[in-house]
Design a protein around this motif. Sequence first.
Motif, PDB file in Angstrom:
ATOM      1  N   GLU A 150     -45.349 -18.587 -11.295  1.00  0.00           N
ATOM      2  CA  GLU A 150     -46.813 -18.562 -11.323  1.00  0.00           C
ATOM      3  C   GLU A 150     -47.300 -17.230 -11.875  1.00  0.00           C
ATOM      4  O   GLU A 150     -46.726 -16.178 -11.570  1.00  0.00           O
ATOM      5  CB  GLU A 150     -47.383 -18.724  -9.905  1.00  0.00           C
ATOM      6  N   ALA A 214     -56.601 -29.617  -4.056  1.00  0.00           N
ATOM      7  CA  ALA A 214     -56.850 -28.874  -2.821  1.00  0.00           C
ATOM      8  C   ALA A 214     -55.612 -28.109  -2.384  1.00  0.00           C
ATOM      9  O   ALA A 214     -55.695 -26.970  -1.923  1.00  0.00           O
ATOM     10  CB  ALA A 214     -57.281 -29.839  -1.720  1.00  0.00           C
ATOM     11  N   LEU A 215     -54.485 -28.746  -2.546  1.00  0.00           N
ATOM     12  CA  LEU A 215     -53.221 -28.120  -2.152  1.00  0.00           C
ATOM     13  C   LEU A 215     -53.003 -26.829  -2.941  1.00  0.00           C
ATOM     14  O   LEU A 215     -52.563 -25.819  -2.403  1.00  0.00           O
ATOM     15  CB  LEU A 215     -52.095 -29.106  -2.431  1.00  0.00           C
ATOM     16  N   ARG A 216     -53.335 -26.891  -4.228  1.00  0.00           N
ATOM     17  CA  ARG A 216     -53.083 -25.769  -5.116  1.00  0.00           C
ATOM     18  C   ARG A 216     -54.146 -24.674  -5.000  1.00  0.00           C
ATOM     19  O   ARG A 216     -53.823 -23.500  -4.861  1.00  0.00           O
ATOM     20  CB  ARG A 216     -53.004 -26.285  -6.552  1.00  0.00           C
TER      21      ARG A 216
ATOM     22  N   ASP B  50     -53.499 -30.422   2.508  1.00  0.00           N
ATOM     23  CA  ASP B  50     -54.517 -30.639   1.478  1.00  0.00           C
ATOM     24  C   ASP B  50     -55.922 -30.790   2.047  1.00  0.00           C
ATOM     25  O   ASP B  50     -56.850 -31.206   1.347  1.00  0.00           O
ATOM     26  CB  ASP B  50     -54.157 -31.845   0.602  1.00  0.00           C
ATOM     27  N   TYR B  88     -46.184 -35.080   2.981  1.00  0.00           N
ATOM     28  CA  TYR B  88     -45.681 -33.708   3.018  1.00  0.00           C
ATOM     29  C   TYR B  88     -44.639 -33.548   4.120  1.00  0.00           C
ATOM     30  O   TYR B  88     -44.575 -34.333   5.064  1.00  0.00           O
ATOM     31  CB  TYR B  88     -46.835 -32.728   3.298  1.00  0.00           C
ATOM     32  N   GLY B 114     -41.346 -41.055 -15.931  1.00  0.00           N
ATOM     33  CA  GLY B 114     -41.393 -39.971 -16.905  1.00  0.00           C
ATOM     34  C   GLY B 114     -42.727 -39.266 -16.975  1.00  0.00           C
ATOM     35  O   GLY B 114     -42.838 -38.192 -17.568  1.00  0.00           O
ATOM     36  N   ASN B 115     -43.770 -39.851 -16.391  1.00  0.00           N
ATOM     37  CA  ASN B 115     -45.091 -39.223 -16.393  1.00  0.00           C
ATOM     38  C   ASN B 115     -45.316 -38.352 -15.157  1.00  0.00           C
ATOM     39  O   ASN B 115     -46.383 -37.754 -15.007  1.00  0.00           O
ATOM     40  CB  ASN B 115     -46.183 -40.293 -16.460  1.00  0.00           C
ATOM     41  N   GLN B 116     -44.357 -38.313 -14.259  1.00  0.00           N
ATOM     42  CA  GLN B 116     -44.502 -37.497 -13.056  1.00  0.00           C
ATOM     43  C   GLN B 116     -44.488 -36.020 -13.434  1.00  0.00           C
ATOM     44  O   GLN B 116     -43.884 -35.624 -14.426  1.00  0.00           O
ATOM     45  CB  GLN B 116     -43.381 -37.808 -12.047  1.00  0.00           C
ATOM     46  N   ILE B 117     -45.193 -35.237 -12.610  1.00  0.00           N
ATOM     47  CA  ILE B 117     -45.288 -33.793 -12.840  1.00  0.00           C
ATOM     48  C   ILE B 117     -44.716 -33.078 -11.624  1.00  0.00           C
ATOM     49  O   ILE B 117     -45.089 -33.371 -10.491  1.00  0.00           O
ATOM     50  CB  ILE B 117     -46.755 -33.365 -13.045  1.00  0.00           C
ATOM     51  N   LYS B 119     -44.493 -29.632  -9.572  1.00  0.00           N
ATOM     52  CA  LYS B 119     -45.165 -28.342  -9.430  1.00  0.00           C
ATOM     53  C   LYS B 119     -44.565 -27.589  -8.249  1.00  0.00           C
ATOM     54  O   LYS B 119     -44.320 -28.167  -7.190  1.00  0.00           O
ATOM     55  CB  LYS B 119     -46.668 -28.508  -9.172  1.00  0.00           C
ATOM     56  N   GLN B 120     -44.344 -26.324  -8.452  1.00  0.00           N
ATOM     57  CA  GLN B 120     -43.867 -25.472  -7.373  1.00  0.00           C
ATOM     58  C   GLN B 120     -44.984 -24.525  -6.954  1.00  0.00           C
ATOM     59  O   GLN B 120     -45.672 -23.973  -7.812  1.00  0.00           O
ATOM     60  CB  GLN B 120     -42.658 -24.655  -7.818  1.00  0.00           C
ATOM     61  N   ILE B 121     -45.147 -24.371  -5.666  1.00  0.00           N
ATOM     62  CA  ILE B 121     -46.099 -23.396  -5.157  1.00  0.00           C
ATOM     63  C   ILE B 121     -45.302 -22.299  -4.461  1.00  0.00           C
ATOM     64  O   ILE B 121     -44.487 -22.571  -3.582  1.00  0.00           O
ATOM     65  CB  ILE B 121     -47.107 -24.051  -4.194  1.00  0.00           C
ATOM     66  N   TYR B 139     -43.514 -29.827  -5.284  1.00  0.00           N
ATOM     67  CA  TYR B 139     -44.267 -31.066  -5.074  1.00  0.00           C
ATOM     68  C   TYR B 139     -44.131 -31.933  -6.318  1.00  0.00           C
ATOM     69  O   TYR B 139     -43.938 -31.424  -7.430  1.00  0.00           O
ATOM     70  CB  TYR B 139     -45.750 -30.771  -4.830  1.00  0.00           C
ATOM     71  N   ARG B 141     -46.169 -34.957  -8.484  1.00  0.00           N
ATOM     72  CA  ARG B 141     -47.439 -35.645  -8.715  1.00  0.00           C
ATOM     73  C   ARG B 141     -47.131 -36.881  -9.552  1.00  0.00           C
ATOM     74  O   ARG B 141     -46.770 -36.772 -10.726  1.00  0.00           O
ATOM     75  CB  ARG B 141     -48.402 -34.710  -9.430  1.00  0.00           C
ATOM     76  N   GLU B 148     -53.436 -39.847  -8.344  1.00  0.00           N
ATOM     77  CA  GLU B 148     -52.078 -39.311  -8.239  1.00  0.00           C
ATOM     78  C   GLU B 148     -51.567 -39.441  -6.810  1.00  0.00           C
ATOM     79  O   GLU B 148     -52.318 -39.215  -5.859  1.00  0.00           O
ATOM     80  CB  GLU B 148     -52.048 -37.820  -8.612  1.00  0.00           C
ATOM     81  N   VAL B 150     -49.290 -37.559  -4.417  1.00  0.00           N
ATOM     82  CA  VAL B 150     -48.698 -36.229  -4.269  1.00  0.00           C
ATOM     83  C   VAL B 150     -47.687 -36.270  -3.130  1.00  0.00           C
ATOM     84  O   VAL B 150     -47.979 -36.774  -2.043  1.00  0.00           O
ATOM     85  CB  VAL B 150     -49.779 -35.172  -3.985  1.00  0.00           C
TER      86      VAL B 150
END
Lengths: 261, 303
Positions: A150, A214-216, B50, B88, B114-117, B119-121, B139, B141, B148, B150
């Motif tokens: 990030e 919201a999570l992000r 969320d 979660y 293949g359309n999934q995304i 994301k790392q927080i 996560y 998406r 979506e 999640v």
Amino acid sequence: MKAISLRLRTGTTESIDISSLRLEDLVERTPDQISHLVIRVDSLSVQLGEIFELESQTTGDSHPTLVLKGDCRRVHHLGHQHRVGRIMVEADIGDHCGACMSGGSIRIAGNAGRYLAAPTGSRKGGMDGGQIVVGGSAGDFAGSRMRRGEIWIAGDAGAKVAAWQVAGTIGVGGVVGNHVGYGMRRGTLILAAATRLPEFRFTTPIELATPFLALRLHNSALRSIWPPARPETGLTQWFTSRGDRSIGGIGEVWHPLPPPN
Amino acid sequence: MKMTRLIVTAADRQWCEAAAAAMVGFGTSVIACGVEIAVERELAPQETPDGRPGVAILAFAVSGKELEEQIPRRAGQCILTCPTTALYAGLIGGPSVYPKRVPLGKTLRYFGDGNQISKQIWSTGLGEGEPTETEATRYWRVPVMDGEFVCEHDCGRTEAIGGGNFILLGRSIETVVTACRAAVAAIAPLSGVITPFPGGATRSGSKVGSKYASLFASTNEGFCPSLRELTKTELPSGTKAVLEIVLDGASFDAIAEAIAAGVVAACEAVGGDGLTGITAGNYGGKLGRHHFHLHDLMTGREA
């Protein structure tokens, strides 16, 4: 764990390359050994102690810390291959900060130079993990070829932010320069300022409807480091455009809808 | 037993409860359901990742492998399919805290074709009071027809205890039901414990084994009022109905606290005239190594 502080000696005007410094190596050394490490100043090899005043102390933190003090605009390649621990810059920093980093964190209170977290030398991959927070603005090519991690920039970003981005997340609080997301393949670029994206490279914006928003954005950790995530900014409705379509990319750019022409 | 904790959120409480009801359906006993699973408690929006209404779900299985099979299967059919939901991990901690993981989005992401995304927080030690360790949570998406889905990549699992129980003996089924409902209501708000059977209780309390080789469990003759003249009964005189409350918990203390709360509530609901006794099944020690001695648990408590 150890906390190391480097204060740039006043009167230093040369370009300083500290790509040879690794925080995880520094903590293994004594202050005397650190001050004798060799760095590049312009085209010369110079001992670290000649350029920086060094302080080292043991803290209760579980991870090492490196603090850079003074005007470090000419200090380049800070955090090269950074992997563990936190690096804090109390003012501005030069180019190539966070190049090839894969973990840990870098927090810059002031501005960052060009090529923030971008590849360096002959490398093709950019940032591969960790987090960079810039309290001011960043120069051109911020987050270029980013693969993971990030970057949160509170101010503006120069040209070609997120160019050739592969994955990861970049947030920019202010305005961005030309060629935003050029060659972007995947990943997320969050632009807090309304931005008109070129239609031949990015899809028409659609409303972003996902709990991930919201999570992000609505978590306290991000709000503490990236002002646009704070509720008082009033940024509640976001749109997303996908691209760069000119290369078949499906990266996403989150942005408030720009005003009509 | 192996346990995991999940958090399901949705746009409103109605969808959230619908998803949770489907997820925990047919999850009463590991004997034939694979997992014992139930809603631990409702979560207010400020308690969920969320910021939407949510529920916490606890799931228990006899092995980690069984848990890793059951949870993605149920999540795929019950959470992914339910409008507006997200899923979660409920045990807070990454692989450094819980090295053994139950797949969630790790499996469900393929629905995105293949359309999934991904994301790392990243959590960092940059803010006051934050953990100093830098560790990312992944996560997924997944594009679906309402937007979506999640879903967190995976969830930790840990050791836990199943099969805690206490048995209510009464002079009538009405009396035992009243006591039973009071006990379950007293247990419901407690954290880290579930009562997986319908309404929190079972009438088919079982013993380990059977005369039929294919059965792991069979009716507990000693507690069946209709067999009291045929077999060696464990029922006090005047007992006409028996219900068992079974509890699974994250720890010994969680179950012990729940049993004590349930017993007190049951007694207060009907009094001494309704119940002929409260006991527990230990099955000759065959059910597990954790024993909850009711006399010890109730020492110092008043009902």
